[in-house]
Design an enzyme around this catalytic site. Sequence first.
Site, PDB file in Angstrom:
ATOM      1  CE  LYS A 314      -4.503  -1.611   1.473  1.00 17.73           C
ATOM      2  NZ  LYS A 314      -4.241  -3.022   1.902  1.00 17.73           N
ATOM      3  CD  GLU A 336     -11.119   4.856   1.717  1.00 18.01           C
ATOM      4  OE1 GLU A 336     -10.932   6.075   1.526  1.00 18.01           O
ATOM      5  OE2 GLU A 336     -10.538   4.021   1.182  1.00 18.01           O
ATOM      6  CB  SER A 602      -0.313  -8.356  -1.088  1.00 16.87           C
ATOM      7  OG  SER A 602      -1.092  -9.150  -0.548  1.00 16.87           O
TER       8      SER A 602
HETATM    9  C1  LIG Z   1      -4.993  -4.068   1.618  1.00 17.90           C
HETATM   10  C2  LIG Z   1      -4.524  -5.082   1.209  1.00 17.90           C
HETATM   11  C3  LIG Z   1      -4.961  -6.022   0.300  1.00 17.90           C
HETATM   12  C4  LIG Z   1      -6.083  -5.927  -0.447  1.00 17.90           C
HETATM   13  O1  LIG Z   1      -5.836  -4.594  -1.365  1.00 17.90           O
HETATM   14  P1  LIG Z   1      -5.978  -4.477  -2.943  1.00 17.90           P
HETATM   15  O2  LIG Z   1      -6.051  -2.865  -3.310  1.00 17.90           O
HETATM   16  O3  LIG Z   1      -6.825  -5.642  -3.398  1.00 17.90           O
HETATM   17  O4  LIG Z   1      -4.358  -4.986  -3.105  1.00 17.90           O
HETATM   18  C5  LIG Z   1      -4.080  -7.276   0.104  1.00 17.90           C
HETATM   19  N1  LIG Z   1      -3.178  -7.546   0.736  1.00 17.90           N
HETATM   20  C6  LIG Z   1      -2.690  -6.841   1.979  1.00 17.90           C
HETATM   21  C7  LIG Z   1      -1.670  -7.322   2.523  1.00 17.90           C
HETATM   22  C8  LIG Z   1      -3.302  -5.576   2.042  1.00 17.90           C
HETATM   23  O5  LIG Z   1      -3.040  -4.681   3.149  1.00 17.90           O
END
Ligand SMILES: *Cc1c(COP(=O)(O)O)cnc(C)c1O
Length: 618
Positions: A314, A336, A602
């Site tokens: 993010k 948000e 992610s």
């Molecule tokens: C917020 C988040 C997601 C989902 O958000 P996307 O916008 O779909 O990428 C996925 N993995 C993690 C670790 C997150 O913090």
Amino acid sequence: MRLKVCGMKYQDNIEQVAALQPDYLGFIFYEKSARNFDTESIPELPKSIKKTGVFVDADIDIVIKLVNKHNLQAVQLHGKESPEYCDDLKNRHAELVSASHNLEIIKVFSIKDEFDFSILKPYENTCNYFLFDTKGKHPGGNGYTFNWNVLNNYPSTKPFFLSGGLGLNEVEKINQFVNSKASKYCYALDVNSKFEIEPGLKDIEDLKTFKKNLSSILDNNKEIVMNYNVDEKGYYGEFGGAFIPEMLYPNVEELRQNYLKVMAEPEFKKEFDQLLKDYVGRPSPLYFAKRLSEKYNTKIYLKREDLNHTGAHKINNTIGQILMAKRLGKTRIIAETGAGQHGVATATVCALMGLECIVYMGEIDIARQAPNVARMKMLGATVVPALSGSRTLKDATNEAIRDWINNPVNTHYIIGSAIGPHPYPDMVTRFQAVISEEIKWQLKEQEGRKNPDYVVACIGGGSNAAGTYYHYLHEPDVGIIAVEAAGLGIDSGESAATSVLGKEGIIHGCKTLLMQTKDGQITEPYSISAGLDYPGVGPMHAHLSKTGRAEFMSITDSDAMEAGLELSKLEGIIPAIETSHALAIFGQREFKEDDVVVVSLSGRGDKDLENYIDYFKI
Ligand SMILES: *Cc1c(COP(=O)(O)O)cnc(C)c1O
């Protein structure tokens, strides 16, 4: 536009037609056809020509056998094959020999004077192309055209083949068609019986004349090549746009007019790259997961976004947007947040830049996500509880929008995923695109090639996925796999599997796929992972789903949790529960031994420890 010549039968004739360089050559495997291909082998053809097997309600085992035997790159299904049949075929790709792993599926529909296009819908995600042929006595090869005006009502964005009675006499008509709206998604012309001396024997001179007369159309492939990026109007196919209250228009319009210009400035790029390097810690490693690969007998690479500062992807986006806000002269930032991850990433970059930061968060979420609330506060942000509605993410979003309307001049709203009104989905995607930019050179270093066979990512709103796919969207040899949260199961009423359950609708300023009741009320989503608990997907992903460019899978809570534990034990990496969903596909779907599969890791699992511990009673 592409050209397909169908109904090939004789060796010399095949070679002569191949010399004309059509894009597809069709071989009919249907005993009742006068053009049935019963010869032992197809002569060697130039690589640019896709060998296509035409089948009529054939047993899938036989289709697979023949695809392997003749190394076919496409199959055309001319019978009453169901969506499930197409899906089964697609899912058996692991049984295919080498070159054909991206087997194209072309589903045929016959039209006369009218057609009920709703029949296409269940096929959208299971095949690559539609083919429209004339309804007649035989399945194909009837020799006359259907009423092409019917295609004015084509509701899909999936590219299609136009077939049925195309010959030299139709050149003028084809020219007119290509200039009409009905041809927008016409991808190829499919010719057969009108060029025959006898069934299966093609007239080379006539084909040459046809190609020559239509050269301006056939040489122009660009226009019809699918675009998976946003168009100049802010749409991905039919999804996207900016559906906003009039009072927000100036803010969104200011951003729309400036974002590409600002991002192209060398100074902006330099500052963005520098911060990604020195502050975020990029490039994030591309790690070959040896033990995981051994377990699943394929080559798995993990793109380590979990190692970024603040523990997820993010931050790539919030760094980009805070720089954008500064360029636009903004002094106040709002956001948000649901689980608090995006709130923390936003509070972090506001601290970095010394800007005021207000984060809206549902009252319920504030109670559930205490550690992240504490982080935001420590970073200097003001956390404002949203007290209306279900007091969760969507209510926090409403509050943030209200704030923005009231503070249009000095405030920038940082949206945390590839959602929202145009230009947000595209802007967020471009900031996250650094992920696939790095994968390209990192994979080249490690595997000697830039393109993996698959890229995989979990999807909440879809920002880590968009970044992971971005540089591969138009590389047809790269399969795209999108993983959604099935919660307690797709049919349980407790899930977030938007591509399966969603219908077109508008949420947070864009048109996309959205889980909703019959009368259009948004369904409350559910997933064990807070980051995937969203009732929609970004418009790019809605388009990838609808066109079939991406394969969508949904993973239940329990399968995700097991996959998270497995990665911890096999590789010493505790993933975020969101990410665990992407990892769970290896238990559900086969890959070939030499497939290279890159998974977006992610985020890290620190924030989820309590959840894991509760779940496994560790
Ligand atoms: C917020 C988040 C997601 C989902 O958000 P996307 O916008 O779909 O990428 C996925 N993995 C993690 C670790 C997150 O913090």
